[in-house]
Design a protein around this motif. Sequence first.
Motif, PDB file in Angstrom:
ATOM      1  N   GLN A   1       3.784   9.023   0.762  1.00  9.30           N
ATOM      2  CA  GLN A   1       4.167   9.822   1.919  1.00  9.30           C
ATOM      3  C   GLN A   1       5.517   9.375   2.481  1.00  9.30           C
ATOM      4  N   ALA A   2       5.738   8.059   2.510  1.00 10.86           N
ATOM      5  CA  ALA A   2       7.022   7.543   2.991  1.00 10.86           C
ATOM      6  C   ALA A   2       8.162   7.990   2.087  1.00 10.86           C
ATOM      7  N   CYS A   3       7.955   7.930   0.765  1.00 10.94           N
ATOM      8  CA  CYS A   3       8.983   8.354  -0.182  1.00 10.94           C
ATOM      9  C   CYS A   3       9.293   9.837  -0.016  1.00 10.94           C
ATOM     10  N   ALA A   4       8.240  10.644   0.111  1.00 12.17           N
ATOM     11  CA  ALA A   4       8.443  12.080   0.297  1.00 12.17           C
ATOM     12  C   ALA A   4       9.221  12.352   1.583  1.00 12.17           C
ATOM     13  N   LYS A   5       8.933  11.586   2.613  1.00 15.16           N
ATOM     14  CA  LYS A   5       9.640  11.722   3.888  1.00 15.16           C
ATOM     15  C   LYS A   5      11.126  11.405   3.724  1.00 15.16           C
ATOM     16  N   GLY A   6      11.431  10.452   2.821  1.00 12.30           N
ATOM     17  CA  GLY A   6      12.820  10.071   2.585  1.00 12.30           C
ATOM     18  C   GLY A   6      13.519  10.916   1.539  1.00 12.30           C
ATOM     19  N   GLY A   7      12.770  11.803   0.881  1.00  8.61           N
ATOM     20  CA  GLY A   7      13.380  12.707  -0.096  1.00  8.61           C
ATOM     21  C   GLY A   7      13.558  12.107  -1.476  1.00  8.61           C
ATOM     22  N   PHE A   8      12.741  11.134  -1.837  1.00 10.96           N
ATOM     23  CA  PHE A   8      12.813  10.567  -3.183  1.00 10.96           C
ATOM     24  C   PHE A   8      11.404  10.322  -3.710  1.00 10.96           C
ATOM     25  N   ALA A   9      11.319   9.925  -4.975  1.00  3.41           N
ATOM     26  CA  ALA A   9      10.028   9.779  -5.642  1.00  3.41           C
ATOM     27  C   ALA A   9       9.525   8.343  -5.564  1.00  3.41           C
ATOM     28  N   LEU A  10       8.233   8.192  -5.702  1.00  2.00           N
ATOM     29  CA  LEU A  10       7.626   6.865  -5.736  1.00  2.00           C
ATOM     30  C   LEU A  10       8.226   6.028  -6.862  1.00  2.00           C
ATOM     31  N   SER A  11       8.559   6.687  -7.962  1.00  2.79           N
ATOM     32  CA  SER A  11       9.124   5.985  -9.124  1.00  2.79           C
ATOM     33  C   SER A  11      10.534   5.466  -8.871  1.00  2.79           C
ATOM     34  N   ASP A  12      11.163   5.886  -7.780  1.00  4.92           N
ATOM     35  CA  ASP A  12      12.508   5.396  -7.448  1.00  4.92           C
ATOM     36  C   ASP A  12      12.488   3.998  -6.833  1.00  4.92           C
ATOM     37  N   LEU A  13      11.309   3.510  -6.458  1.00  4.78           N
ATOM     38  CA  LEU A  13      11.210   2.181  -5.863  1.00  4.78           C
ATOM     39  C   LEU A  13      11.326   1.097  -6.938  1.00  4.78           C
ATOM     40  N   SER A  14      11.992   0.003  -6.574  1.00  8.28           N
ATOM     41  CA  SER A  14      12.123  -1.147  -7.489  1.00  8.28           C
ATOM     42  C   SER A  14      11.092  -2.230  -7.217  1.00  8.28           C
ATOM     43  N   GLY A  15      10.477  -2.214  -6.044  1.00  5.90           N
ATOM     44  CA  GLY A  15       9.490  -3.231  -5.704  1.00  5.90           C
ATOM     45  C   GLY A  15       8.826  -2.901  -4.382  1.00  5.90           C
ATOM     46  N   ILE A  16       7.623  -3.446  -4.187  1.00  3.06           N
ATOM     47  CA  ILE A  16       6.853  -3.213  -2.968  1.00  3.06           C
ATOM     48  C   ILE A  16       6.282  -4.540  -2.486  1.00  3.06           C
ATOM     49  N   GLY A  17       6.516  -4.872  -1.229  1.00  2.00           N
ATOM     50  CA  GLY A  17       5.912  -6.047  -0.615  1.00  2.00           C
ATOM     51  C   GLY A  17       4.745  -5.623   0.251  1.00  2.00           C
ATOM     52  N   VAL A  18       3.647  -6.359   0.189  1.00  3.69           N
ATOM     53  CA  VAL A  18       2.446  -6.031   0.951  1.00  3.69           C
ATOM     54  C   VAL A  18       2.081  -7.208   1.847  1.00  3.69           C
ATOM     55  N   ALA A  19       2.015  -6.958   3.146  1.00  2.00           N
ATOM     56  CA  ALA A  19       1.596  -7.968   4.119  1.00  2.00           C
ATOM     57  C   ALA A  19       0.199  -7.616   4.599  1.00  2.00           C
ATOM     58  N   MET A  20      -0.749  -8.528   4.397  1.00  2.00           N
ATOM     59  CA  MET A  20      -2.120  -8.251   4.805  1.00  2.00           C
ATOM     60  C   MET A  20      -2.783  -9.517   5.323  1.00  2.00           C
ATOM     61  N   ALA A  21      -3.727  -9.345   6.228  1.00  2.87           N
ATOM     62  CA  ALA A  21      -4.447 -10.491   6.775  1.00  2.87           C
ATOM     63  C   ALA A  21      -5.375 -11.066   5.713  1.00  2.87           C
TER      64      ALA A  21
END
Length: 407
Positions: free
Chosen positions: A142-162
């Motif tokens: 949803q964030a990627c679509a909001k920014g006008g690009f595809a999920l596959s355009d990401l190079s990495g994802i950081g996840v912060a969780m308890a």
Amino acid sequence: MAQIEKSNHNSDQREAGRLQVLDVIRAAGTIARIDIAKETGFSPATVTVITSQLLESGLIEEITPEPAADAKPSTRRGRPRVSLRLRGAAHLIAGIKVAHNSVSVLILDFEGSEVVSHDMPMPEPRMATPYFCETLKRAVSQACAKGGFALSDLSGIGVAMAGLVDAKRNFVYWSSSLTDRNVNLGAHLDRVLPCPVFIDNDANLVAKAEHLFGEGRKVDDFIVVTIEHGVGMGIVIGGEIYRGERGCGAEFGHTKVHLDGALCQCGQRGCLEAYVGNYALLREANIMDREMPLADIGMLFKRAEAGDAMARSIFERAGRMFAMGLANIINIFDPKLIVLAGEQLSFDYLYADAVLEAMHQSSIQVDAPLPEVRVHAWGDQMWAKGAAAYAIEKVSALTVREVPVDA
């Protein structure tokens, strides 16, 4: 065999040198090669080689600074002095903050500039691992679509969780967001996401965000305590996050303050979090007053402000417990700075004057000032920024390995 070991050693040195140069450029924003040499201690020739490789790989770019409006024409001949900066378009990186009721996503470019942010409600506070992974994928998509690009355009994802997270292995021993224990969450997320994923405890990544963007800038030794649904802690020593051997270090919320005491969400009893976390305060309030159940901590705080004796007693006990915990941090670590972080710090019951005075009274007394305590009540997007910054570090390390030696 000796030649292979030597080659690997040289490769490691090259990667470390490239990363050091990238770090210097990132910290400076824009910087000339000669100044990179001064900062790193590398020779100008070495800096020229490394920056040529990084330029060829598209990670950095050259810029010619604009002269000041009142600057006099230069009499110097030759090419103008050129500076370097990171090339923002080189990578898109996402950071995710998993909260009790929402998922916050922040996407940055390689320079660290914000591209798009997005918040999505969590369908459930706790989920089975496959459902949790699909939820994160949906939030990032949803964030990627909001920014006008595809999920596959990401190079990495950081996840912060308890929870108890081994960041080196992307392994989650326990989290309040998962119904499962001992989960190789990185492997599960790799199946649903098209790029590398890097997972860490959310308090650690708040500490990283504080160090890069917040109250911990220019401070290399400090501690962050987070108070939201639960209680967390991030420790920065020598500018680096301390995680412990198993990734279970700095679990301030699960230090014991009462033998066989209140039940904590981790499954044990007597944890500090079981007396200070939001769920613990609401649990006590709803047990004491079953006729008017409260849904959130703000409702309880309003009752306390209105003079409700039950609500005031709950917050006062939480303050005493928290003061004892802070004093223990001071007595163990003796940090320069303690940052209290989290959106719930918009309520002052954990840093009221009485709480800080109790902390001082329980700390070891010497003829020197106690650590400074600062409050930084920020929202989930800033937590996500810490996760994105962590992912940028990891993506940088992966990327420099692929830079050709003779670029």
